[in-house]
Design a protein around this motif. Structure first.
Motif, PDB file in Angstrom:
ATOM      1  N   GLN A  53       0.838  -1.306   0.087  1.00 40.55           N
ATOM      2  CA  GLN A  53       0.164  -0.056   0.148  1.00 40.55           C
ATOM      3  C   GLN A  53       0.735   1.221   0.059  1.00 40.55           C
ATOM      4  O   GLN A  53       0.587   2.241  -0.678  1.00 40.55           O
ATOM      5  N   THR A  56       2.156   1.764  -3.420  1.00 41.39           N
ATOM      6  CA  THR A  56       0.937   2.311  -4.308  1.00 41.39           C
ATOM      7  C   THR A  56       0.802   3.971  -4.166  1.00 41.39           C
ATOM      8  O   THR A  56       0.556   4.541  -5.081  1.00 41.39           O
ATOM      9  N   SER A  57       0.945   4.286  -2.970  1.00 33.53           N
ATOM     10  CA  SER A  57       0.471   5.754  -2.543  1.00 33.53           C
ATOM     11  C   SER A  57       1.669   6.621  -3.203  1.00 33.53           C
ATOM     12  O   SER A  57       1.425   7.784  -3.312  1.00 33.53           O
ATOM     13  N   ILE A 270     -12.530   6.587   0.025  1.00 34.79           N
ATOM     14  CA  ILE A 270     -11.463   5.527  -0.048  1.00 34.79           C
ATOM     15  C   ILE A 270     -11.966   4.439  -0.926  1.00 34.79           C
ATOM     16  O   ILE A 270     -11.528   3.822  -1.872  1.00 34.79           O
ATOM     17  N   GLN A 271     -13.161   3.962  -0.612  1.00 37.14           N
ATOM     18  CA  GLN A 271     -13.988   3.019  -1.272  1.00 37.14           C
ATOM     19  C   GLN A 271     -14.274   3.331  -2.463  1.00 37.14           C
ATOM     20  O   GLN A 271     -13.910   2.495  -3.760  1.00 37.14           O
ATOM     21  N   GLN A 273     -12.653   5.607  -4.458  1.00 35.84           N
ATOM     22  CA  GLN A 273     -11.201   5.888  -5.176  1.00 35.84           C
ATOM     23  C   GLN A 273     -10.758   4.415  -5.520  1.00 35.84           C
ATOM     24  O   GLN A 273     -10.293   4.340  -6.776  1.00 35.84           O
ATOM     25  N   PHE A 274     -10.858   3.126  -4.867  1.00 33.86           N
ATOM     26  CA  PHE A 274     -10.454   2.128  -5.117  1.00 33.86           C
ATOM     27  C   PHE A 274     -11.229   1.270  -5.975  1.00 33.86           C
ATOM     28  O   PHE A 274     -10.880   0.677  -7.196  1.00 33.86           O
ATOM     29  N   TYR A 280      -5.706   4.504  -7.498  1.00 31.69           N
ATOM     30  CA  TYR A 280      -5.206   3.791  -6.511  1.00 31.69           C
ATOM     31  C   TYR A 280      -4.211   4.562  -5.643  1.00 31.69           C
ATOM     32  O   TYR A 280      -4.203   4.442  -4.558  1.00 31.69           O
ATOM     33  N   ALA A 283      -6.173   6.646  -3.242  1.00 32.38           N
ATOM     34  CA  ALA A 283      -6.797   5.866  -2.404  1.00 32.38           C
ATOM     35  C   ALA A 283      -5.870   5.277  -1.129  1.00 32.38           C
ATOM     36  O   ALA A 283      -6.266   5.176   0.123  1.00 32.38           O
ATOM     37  N   ALA A 284      -4.621   4.952  -1.548  1.00 29.74           N
ATOM     38  CA  ALA A 284      -3.617   4.325  -0.712  1.00 29.74           C
ATOM     39  C   ALA A 284      -3.103   5.526   0.129  1.00 29.74           C
ATOM     40  O   ALA A 284      -2.974   5.233   1.393  1.00 29.74           O
ATOM     41  N   SER A 287      -5.531   6.159   2.929  1.00 27.69           N
ATOM     42  CA  SER A 287      -5.766   5.147   3.836  1.00 27.69           C
ATOM     43  C   SER A 287      -4.654   5.382   4.747  1.00 27.69           C
ATOM     44  O   SER A 287      -4.889   5.409   6.041  1.00 27.69           O
TER      45      SER A 287
END
Length: 311
Positions: A53, A56-57, A270-271, A273-274, A280, A283-284, A287
């Protein structure tokens, strides 16, 4: 010239000095072997996803072209600058729900611990009974309970309660659904058992003789509660508030089903965006920001609470 005799050995005559033997390496490694399954579980299902994660960010790209690690840390600042209202709303909703759970759960836990008697197990089953059904179904049930034409809204309208809540800004007109009140009610109901169980465990450990001693010293019941019961139950209060606030801050089901677009929490962002926007990296980043914010708040709260059991 005389010489002193050597001092007799300690212990009874003829006793031999015990020989210290080293513990075999295999026995010394037994505790570590017992910890190995838990460590592997944390590495596979917590550490590895967390690292993935994090990578990914800081990526850039698109779903068609693919994402590459470019160390683009500006994603964090952009995400926070765009979605800070949802962050504030999530913390506010979770905080209010936690306070309501504490206000409702403490008397219930006190009743179970000291007053329930032979009915203690029955009441405990009633507390955990909601866990036997799906989280989604329980939330959908509240959508039916708070429906515009339902009896709950009718009673609130007849008592002019909704006029007051509408003036406070937690409801809109003569309806409860799609308002902040509905989301907070859903959070409070769904996470109330997480507050009651630690409180009950902490209160049950209190020796009843302490209450008797306070009564013998002519302390009022309110004084006994303030000076004896509540301080001794603080570990349960801290554990219950943490178990309630942390999942409530990241929840998105209640805001999705009981709220509107004006009540979206950071979990909904977040949900989305994912699974919908397919962004991604954003969203990461959201999070990680949420996790860091909750971790900082929890650390400060535990230190300020002064409960040695949790520090």
């Amino acid at each position: 010239m005389t010489t002193s005799a050597p001092a007799p050995p300690d212990g009874p005559a003829g006793a031999e000095t015990p020989v210290l033997r080293k513990t075999p390496v295999r026995k010394r490694l037994v505790p570590y072997w017992l910890l190995l399954p838990g460590i592997l579980w944390l590495l596979v299902f917590f550490a590895a996803p967390l690292v993935y994660q994090a990578s990914t960010s800081i990526q850039t790209g698109s779903l068609e072209e693919g994402f590459k690690v470019t160390w683009h840390f500006a994603t964090y600042w952009d995400a926070l600058g765009e979605y800070w209202p949802q962050f504030v709303r999530s913390m506010a909703y979770a905080g209010v729900a936690t306070v309501l759970c504490l206000v409702l759960g403490y008397p219930l836990a006190y009743l179970i611990a000291f007053k329930a008697g032979r009915w203690r197990n029955v009441v405990m089953i009633l507390v955990i009974a909601p866990f036997f059904t799906s989280f989604l179904i329980r939330t959908l049930a509240w959508k039916t309970i708070l429906a515009d034409g339902g009896p709950v809204v009718g009673v609130l309208n007849s008592l002019h309660v909704l006029d007051v809540t509408s003036w406070l800004g937690v409801t809109e007109g003569h309806r409860v659904l799609a308002t902040p009140l509905a989301v907070v009610c859903g959070l409070t109901y769904n996470f109330l058992p997480f507050m009651v169980l630690p409180l009950y465990t902490s209160l049950e450990r209190i020796d009843p003789r302490l209450h008797e001693a306070a009564g013998d010293l002519y302390a009022r019941p309110s004084t006994t509660f303030r000076r004896v019961t509540f301080p001794l139950s603080m570990p349960g209060v801290v554990a219950g508030t943490l178990l309630t606030f942390i999942p409530a801050a990241g929840d998105y089901i209640n805001a999705e089903l009981l709220g509107s677009t004006d009540q979206k929490m950071i979990g909904n962002v977040i949900q989305s965006q994912f699974l919908r926007v397919l962004d991604y990296p954003t969203a990461a980043a959201l999070s990680f920001i949420l996790m860091a914010a909750i971790l900082a708040m929890v650390t400060l709260y535990i230190r300020k609470s002064g409960t040695e059991d949790l520090v």
